[in-house]
Write a protein that holds these residues in place. Structure first.
Motif, mmCIF file in Angstrom:
data_model
loop_
_atom_site.group_PDB
_atom_site.id
_atom_site.type_symbol
_atom_site.label_atom_id
_atom_site.label_comp_id
_atom_site.label_asym_id
_atom_site.label_seq_id
_atom_site.Cartn_x
_atom_site.Cartn_y
_atom_site.Cartn_z
ATOM 1 N N MET A 413 0.878 -1.002 -0.058
ATOM 2 C CA MET A 413 -0.029 0.040 0.065
ATOM 3 C C MET A 413 0.848 1.153 -0.067
ATOM 4 S SD MET A 413 -2.900 1.261 2.791
ATOM 5 C CE MET A 413 -1.904 2.387 3.738
ATOM 6 N N ALA A 414 2.041 1.218 0.919
ATOM 7 C CA ALA A 414 2.801 2.444 0.734
ATOM 8 C C ALA A 414 3.545 2.543 -0.395
ATOM 9 C CB ALA A 414 3.764 2.090 2.071
ATOM 10 N N ALA A 415 3.913 1.564 -0.924
ATOM 11 C CA ALA A 415 4.535 1.679 -2.363
ATOM 12 C C ALA A 415 3.566 2.414 -3.482
ATOM 13 C CB ALA A 415 5.004 0.343 -2.854
ATOM 14 N N GLU A 416 2.482 1.639 -3.461
ATOM 15 C CA GLU A 416 1.251 2.372 -4.363
ATOM 16 C C GLU A 416 0.892 3.753 -4.036
ATOM 17 O OE1 GLU A 416 0.211 1.018 -6.981
ATOM 18 O OE2 GLU A 416 0.372 -1.053 -6.927
ATOM 19 N N ALA A 417 1.054 4.172 -2.705
ATOM 20 C CA ALA A 417 0.916 5.546 -2.398
ATOM 21 C C ALA A 417 1.873 6.469 -2.635
ATOM 22 C CB ALA A 417 0.545 5.488 -0.827
ATOM 23 N N ARG A 418 2.970 5.850 -2.538
ATOM 24 C CA ARG A 418 4.211 6.665 -3.019
ATOM 25 C C ARG A 418 4.090 6.922 -4.688
ATOM 26 N NH1 ARG A 418 7.495 10.388 -0.999
ATOM 27 N NH2 ARG A 418 7.643 9.236 0.812
ATOM 28 N N THR A 419 3.751 5.880 -5.421
ATOM 29 C CA THR A 419 3.735 6.171 -6.832
ATOM 30 C C THR A 419 2.543 7.211 -7.283
ATOM 31 O OG1 THR A 419 4.467 3.941 -7.314
ATOM 32 C CG2 THR A 419 3.576 4.894 -8.987
ATOM 33 N N ILE A 420 1.548 6.935 -6.612
ATOM 34 C CA ILE A 420 0.239 7.785 -6.822
ATOM 35 C C ILE A 420 0.617 9.450 -6.457
ATOM 36 C CG2 ILE A 420 -2.060 8.168 -6.471
ATOM 37 C CD1 ILE A 420 -2.676 5.198 -6.360
ATOM 38 N N ALA A 421 1.217 9.290 -5.344
ATOM 39 C CA ALA A 421 1.670 10.612 -4.792
ATOM 40 C C ALA A 421 2.616 11.541 -5.794
ATOM 41 C CB ALA A 421 2.223 10.657 -3.440
ATOM 42 N N ARG A 422 3.367 10.620 -6.432
ATOM 43 C CA ARG A 422 4.391 11.575 -7.339
ATOM 44 C C ARG A 422 3.712 11.989 -8.554
ATOM 45 N NH1 ARG A 422 8.528 7.284 -6.049
ATOM 46 N NH2 ARG A 422 10.077 8.216 -4.486
ATOM 47 N N SER A 423 2.806 11.173 -8.944
ATOM 48 C CA SER A 423 2.275 11.610 -10.292
ATOM 49 C C SER A 423 0.986 12.669 -10.128
ATOM 50 C CB SER A 423 1.267 10.455 -10.974
ATOM 51 O OG SER A 423 0.201 9.694 -9.955
ATOM 52 N N ALA A 424 0.338 12.603 -8.554
ATOM 53 C CA ALA A 424 -0.559 13.586 -8.226
ATOM 54 C C ALA A 424 0.064 14.944 -7.818
ATOM 55 C CB ALA A 424 -1.308 13.111 -7.101
ATOM 56 N N CYS A 425 1.238 14.686 -7.534
ATOM 57 C CA CYS A 425 2.142 15.914 -7.057
ATOM 58 C C CYS A 425 2.782 16.839 -8.348
ATOM 59 C CB CYS A 425 3.333 15.905 -6.182
ATOM 60 S SG CYS A 425 2.633 15.377 -4.468
ATOM 61 N N ALA A 426 2.899 16.011 -9.248
ATOM 62 C CA ALA A 426 3.170 16.692 -10.636
ATOM 63 C C ALA A 426 2.259 17.219 -11.276
ATOM 64 C CB ALA A 426 3.617 15.436 -11.527
ATOM 65 N N ARG A 427 1.220 16.811 -10.905
ATOM 66 C CA ARG A 427 -0.124 17.569 -11.484
ATOM 67 C C ARG A 427 -0.592 18.862 -10.569
ATOM 68 N NH1 ARG A 427 -2.208 12.352 -11.661
ATOM 69 N NH2 ARG A 427 -3.731 13.193 -10.266
ATOM 70 N N ALA A 428 -0.444 18.700 -9.307
ATOM 71 C CA ALA A 428 -0.993 19.542 -8.311
ATOM 72 C C ALA A 428 0.041 20.571 -7.917
ATOM 73 C CB ALA A 428 -1.427 19.150 -6.876
ATOM 74 N N GLY A 429 1.379 20.106 -8.037
ATOM 75 C CA GLY A 429 2.570 21.039 -7.807
ATOM 76 C C GLY A 429 3.008 20.958 -6.524
ATOM 77 N N CYS A 430 2.790 19.812 -5.596
ATOM 78 C CA CYS A 430 3.297 19.772 -4.388
ATOM 79 C C CYS A 430 4.599 19.168 -4.268
ATOM 80 C CB CYS A 430 2.208 18.813 -3.356
ATOM 81 S SG CYS A 430 1.727 17.190 -4.091
ATOM 82 N N GLY A 525 -5.620 21.503 -4.293
ATOM 83 C CA GLY A 525 -4.785 22.542 -4.780
ATOM 84 C C GLY A 525 -4.089 23.419 -4.056
ATOM 85 N N ARG A 526 -4.739 23.726 -2.832
ATOM 86 C CA ARG A 526 -4.214 24.516 -1.792
ATOM 87 C C ARG A 526 -4.592 24.508 -0.585
ATOM 88 N NH1 ARG A 526 -7.252 29.315 -0.926
ATOM 89 N NH2 ARG A 526 -5.493 30.490 -0.116
ATOM 90 N N TYR A 527 -3.740 24.660 0.457
ATOM 91 C CA TYR A 527 -4.132 24.816 1.888
ATOM 92 C C TYR A 527 -4.617 26.271 2.186
ATOM 93 C CZ TYR A 527 -3.592 25.075 6.746
ATOM 94 O OH TYR A 527 -3.736 25.456 8.202
ATOM 95 N N ALA A 528 -5.789 26.095 2.561
ATOM 96 C CA ALA A 528 -6.554 27.284 2.696
ATOM 97 C C ALA A 528 -6.765 27.801 4.342
ATOM 98 C CB ALA A 528 -7.900 27.462 2.220
ATOM 99 N N GLY A 529 -5.837 27.265 5.046
ATOM 100 C CA GLY A 529 -5.845 27.625 6.417
ATOM 101 C C GLY A 529 -6.687 26.619 7.503
ATOM 102 N N SER A 530 -6.662 26.897 8.725
ATOM 103 C CA SER A 530 -7.410 26.005 9.590
ATOM 104 C C SER A 530 -8.686 26.494 9.950
ATOM 105 C CB SER A 530 -6.674 25.961 10.704
ATOM 106 O OG SER A 530 -5.399 25.523 10.572
ATOM 107 N N PRO A 531 -9.708 25.760 10.068
ATOM 108 C CA PRO A 531 -11.011 26.390 10.441
ATOM 109 C C PRO A 531 -11.196 26.804 11.945
ATOM 110 C CG PRO A 531 -11.199 24.062 10.155
ATOM 111 C CD PRO A 531 -9.801 24.475 9.612
ATOM 112 N N GLN A 532 -11.966 27.572 12.208
ATOM 113 C CA GLN A 532 -12.178 28.123 13.679
ATOM 114 C C GLN A 532 -12.448 26.976 14.426
ATOM 115 O OE1 GLN A 532 -11.480 31.184 14.659
ATOM 116 N NE2 GLN A 532 -10.846 31.640 12.619
ATOM 117 N N ALA A 533 -13.334 26.171 14.021
ATOM 118 C CA ALA A 533 -13.975 25.043 14.949
ATOM 119 C C ALA A 533 -12.835 23.968 15.132
ATOM 120 C CB ALA A 533 -15.041 24.496 14.664
ATOM 121 N N ALA A 534 -12.117 23.906 16.259
ATOM 122 C CA ALA A 534 -11.114 22.656 16.125
ATOM 123 C C ALA A 534 -11.817 21.555 16.920
ATOM 124 C CB ALA A 534 -10.116 22.939 16.987
ATOM 125 N N ARG A 535 -11.163 20.341 16.866
ATOM 126 C CA ARG A 535 -11.724 19.100 17.597
ATOM 127 C C ARG A 535 -11.767 19.488 19.163
ATOM 128 N NH1 ARG A 535 -9.270 13.874 15.548
ATOM 129 N NH2 ARG A 535 -9.642 14.876 13.427
#
Length: 538
Positions: A413-430, A525-535
Motif C-alpha cells: 500500500m505504501a509503495a502504491e501511495a508513493r507512486t500515486i503521490a508522485r504523479s498527483a504532485c506532478a499535476r498539483a505542484g506539491c 490544489g491549496r491549503y486554505a488555513g485552519s477552520p475556527q472550530a477545532a476538535r
C-alpha cells in the motif's frame, strides 16, 4: 554363629555391630536403613529455557508479518521522544527507540517486547515460588533450603513458567510492539516483590510498579488493590509502620512523575482519553460475549479455572496481596465490559499471576493430572503459534480474515501511495518526495510513515490521536493529499481547510490474490488555513 548374627541383625532392623555385607570382615557396617538425602532441584535453568523458547517461537511466528498499525504508530512516536503521548505513557515508544537500531526491520521494532515476554515467564515462576514458600503459608513441603527448591516447589515453578508461556494472548502481545508486554513483565515483577515485601524489597517493588505505570495507565489499579488488602492483611498493616513501603511508593511516583507532568501540560488529554475509552456506555450482548470468549481463549482454561478460585480463597499474606493485585483489574475490566466495548487484552497484566496461582493449585493435585493439564496447555500453545506462523506466510484457513489483513499489505500500500503521490504532485505542484498528507485514520498514517517514508502528516479524520497533538500544518497555499480508503466527504477536512479538489485515484490492495483494503489518494490544489472550530474532545 553366622546364622545367629544374621537373625540378631534382622531383629535389630539391620543395626548393630557386624550387620551389613561387610560386617563379617570386621569393617564398619553399612546402615541400610539410612536414606541418602536427595539434593534439592534447580528449576531455574529450566525456567530460563522456557522463557527463551517462548521468545524464539514468538519471534519465528511473527517473522512473516509486517507491522500491525498500532506498532507502526508507536514506531512513529519513537522518532519524537517525549515523556507522554496521546494514547499511552511513553515506555512503548522508548522500547521501540532502543530496539530499532539493534536489528533490521520489524524485528528491531519488536525486539524489547519479545524480551519483555520472556521476562514475564520468569517473573511468573518467581511469583509461584513466592506463593509456595510464603513464610506463614501451610507448607506444601516442610523443608527449606537456601540453595535449591524442594521437589514439589520445583515442579510448581516450572508449571507456572509453562502456563505463562502458553497463555494464547500472552503469545500474541509478547510477539508484538504493544504496551501489554512490558506492562505484564513489570506488573508481575511488582506482584512478586510485593507478595512478601520486607525492608528494602519495597523499594524494588516501587521500581517495578513505576515501570508498569510507564507502560500503561491500568497499572494504577494496583493502588486501590493494596488499599483493599489493608483490611484483609495484618502483615501489610504492620509493614506500613516502617518507612520502607513509603519509600517504595515514592520511587514509583518519581518514575511516573514526568508522565504526569506531561499530562498536566496537555490538559490531561491522555488520561482523559483512556478514561473515556474504558468507561464508555456502548456495550452490546455481542461485545460482552466477545469479551468473555476473549478471556477464556486468551488466558486458557487451566489458569482461568484454577487460578481465580485459588486466589479467591487466599489465606496467607502473600496470597492476599497477589489476589488483590490480580483479581481487582480483572473485576474492573469485566465491570467495564458490561457497560462498554472492552478489548480482550485489557486485563492481560493479571494473566501471569493467575498462571502462578494455578500452578500452586496443581501442586496439591496428583502429579499425573498436573503434568497432563500443563503439558496439554503447552502443546496447544506451540501448535497455535505454529499454525499462526504458517498461515501468515501461506494463508489458507485465515485467508480473507482480519488476522491476515492486520499484518499484510501495508508495504504494498505504501509503495502504491508513493507512486500515486508522485504523479498527483506532478499535476498539483506539491513536494514530490515529501508531500503533506491528511489521512483518514492514524492506522493509514502510521503505516505510510513506516513503509513509505512519508513524514509530513496532519491530524487524521476518524478520531483524535497523537497527530492532533503534533498538529502539523502545510505552508499557506501549499497543495496537499488526502489519503484513505475513499474520497473525502464533507467535513473530513474540518481541521485542515483545503480547496481545489482534484480527481481521486483509487485501487485495492491484495495479499496472495485476496483483497485486504482500499487505497485512495485525492489531491487538493491549496491549503486554505485552519477552520475556527477545532476538535474539542479526544
Amino acid at each position: 554363629m553366622q546364622s545367629g548374627m544374621k537373625a540378631e541383625c534382622r531383629r535389630n532392623g539391620g543395626r548393630g555391630q557386624g550387620c551389613g555385607p561387610l560386617g563379617g570382615a570386621g569393617l564398619s557396617p553399612l546402615m541400610y536403613h539410612a536414606r541418602v538425602p536427595r539434593p534439592p532441584d534447580q528449576p531455574w535453568p529450566i525456567v530460563v529455557a522456557i522463557a527463551l523458547a517462548a521468545m524464539a517461537l514468538r519471534a519465528l511466528a511473527f517473522s512473516g508479518t509486517e507491522l500491525y498499525s498500532d506498532e507502526a504508530y508507536y514506531w512513529l512516536w519513537s522518532l519524537r521522544p517525549a515523556t507522554g503521548y496521546f494514547d499511552h505513557p511513553p515506555l512503548v515508544a522508548w522500547l521501540v527507540a532502543a530496539g530499532a537500531p539493534l536489528a533490521r526491520g520489524e524485528l528491531g521494532v519488536r525486539l524489547f517486547f519479545l524480551l519483555s515476554g520472556g521476562l514475564t515467564v520468569i517473573f511468573a515462576a518467581l511469583l509461584a515460588r513466592e506463593l509456595v514458600e510464603s513464610e506463614d503459608a501451610p507448607a506444601l513441603h516442610p523443608e527449606r533450603n537456601p540453595v535449591g527448591v524442594p521437589r514439589e516447589a520445583s515442579r510448581t515453578v516450572v508449571h507456572a513458567a509453562l502456563l505463562a508461556a502458553a497463555a494464547p494472548l500472552m503469545n500474541i502481545v509478547g510477539g508484538m510492539a504493544l504496551p501489554d508486554a512490558p506492562l505484564a513483565a513489570a506488573y508481575t515483577a511488582g506482584l512478586w516483590l510485593l507478595a512478601r515485601a520486607r525492608g528494602r524489597r519495597w523499594v524494588w517493588a516501587g521500581l517495578a510498579v513505576g515501570l508498569a505505570l510507564l507502560a500503561k495507565y491500568t497499572a494504577a489499579l494496583l493502588a486501590p488493590a493494596l488499599i483493599l488488602v489493608l483490611f484483609w492483611d495484618g502483615g501489610l498493616r504492620r509493614e506500613l509502620r516502617t518507612p520502607w513501603p513509603w519509600l517504595g511508593a515514592l520511587v514509583a511516583v518519581a518514575l511516573f512523575a514526568p508522565c504526569l507532568l506531561w499530562n498536566a501540560r496537555h490538559d490531561w488529554v491522555s488520561i482523559r482519553f483512556q478514561l473515556g475509552h474504558g468507561f464508555a456506555r456502548n456495550a452490546t450482548l455481542r461485545s460482552v460475549l466477545e469479551y468473555v470468549a476473549g478471556q477464556i481463549a486468551g488466558l486458557g482454561p487451566v489458569p482461568l479455572l484454577l487460578g481465580i478460585p485459588f486466589l479467591a480463597r487466599a489465606r496467607t499474606s502473600a496470597e492476599k496481596r497477589v489476589a488483590a493485585g490480580a483479581l481487582l483489574p480483572l473485576a474492573v475490566t469485566t465491570w467495564s465490559a458490561m457497560r462498554g466495548k472492552v478489548e480482550a487484552n485489557w486485563p492481560s497484566m493479571a494473566y501471569p499471576a493467575l498462571c502462578a496461582a494455578a500452578a500452586v493449585w496443581l501442586a496439591q493435585a496428583r502429579p499425573a493430572m498436573a503434568r497432563a493439564l500443563v503439558g496439554t496447555s503447552a502443546a496447544l500453545a506451540v501448535g497455535c503459534l505454529a499454525v499462526f506462523g504458517v498461515e501468515q506466510r501461506h494463508p489458507r484457513l485465515l485467508a480473507g480474515t482480519e488476522a491476515i489483513a492486520r499484518f499484510h499489505g501495508w508495504r504494498a500500500m505504501a509503495a502504491e501511495a508513493r507512486t500515486i503521490a508522485r504523479s498527483a504532485c506532478a499535476r498539483a505542484g506539491c513536494n514530490l518526495e515529501q508531500p503533506f498528507l491528511v489521512c483518514a485514520n492514524y492506522q493509514y498514517a502510521a503505516e505510510l510513515a513506516y513503509y513509505g517514508g512519508f513524514r509530513r502528516l496532519g491530524p487524521t479524520v476518524e478520531r483524535a490521536s497523537q497527530f492532533d497533538l503534533w498538529d502539523e500544518r502545510p505552508a499557506p497555499d501549499e497543495p496537499l493529499l488526502f489519503v484513505g480508503f475513499r474520497r473525502p466527504r464533507d467535513g473530513d477536512l474540518r481541521l485542515l481547510r483545503a480547496e481545489g479538489e482534484q480527481a481521486t485515484e483509487r485501487l485495492s490492495i491484495a495479499h496472495q490474490g485476496v483483497r485486504l483494503r482500499d487505497l485512495s489518494v485525492t489531491p487538493f490544489g491549496r491549503y486554505a488555513g485552519s477552520p475556527q472550530a477545532a476538535r474539542s474532545d479526544p
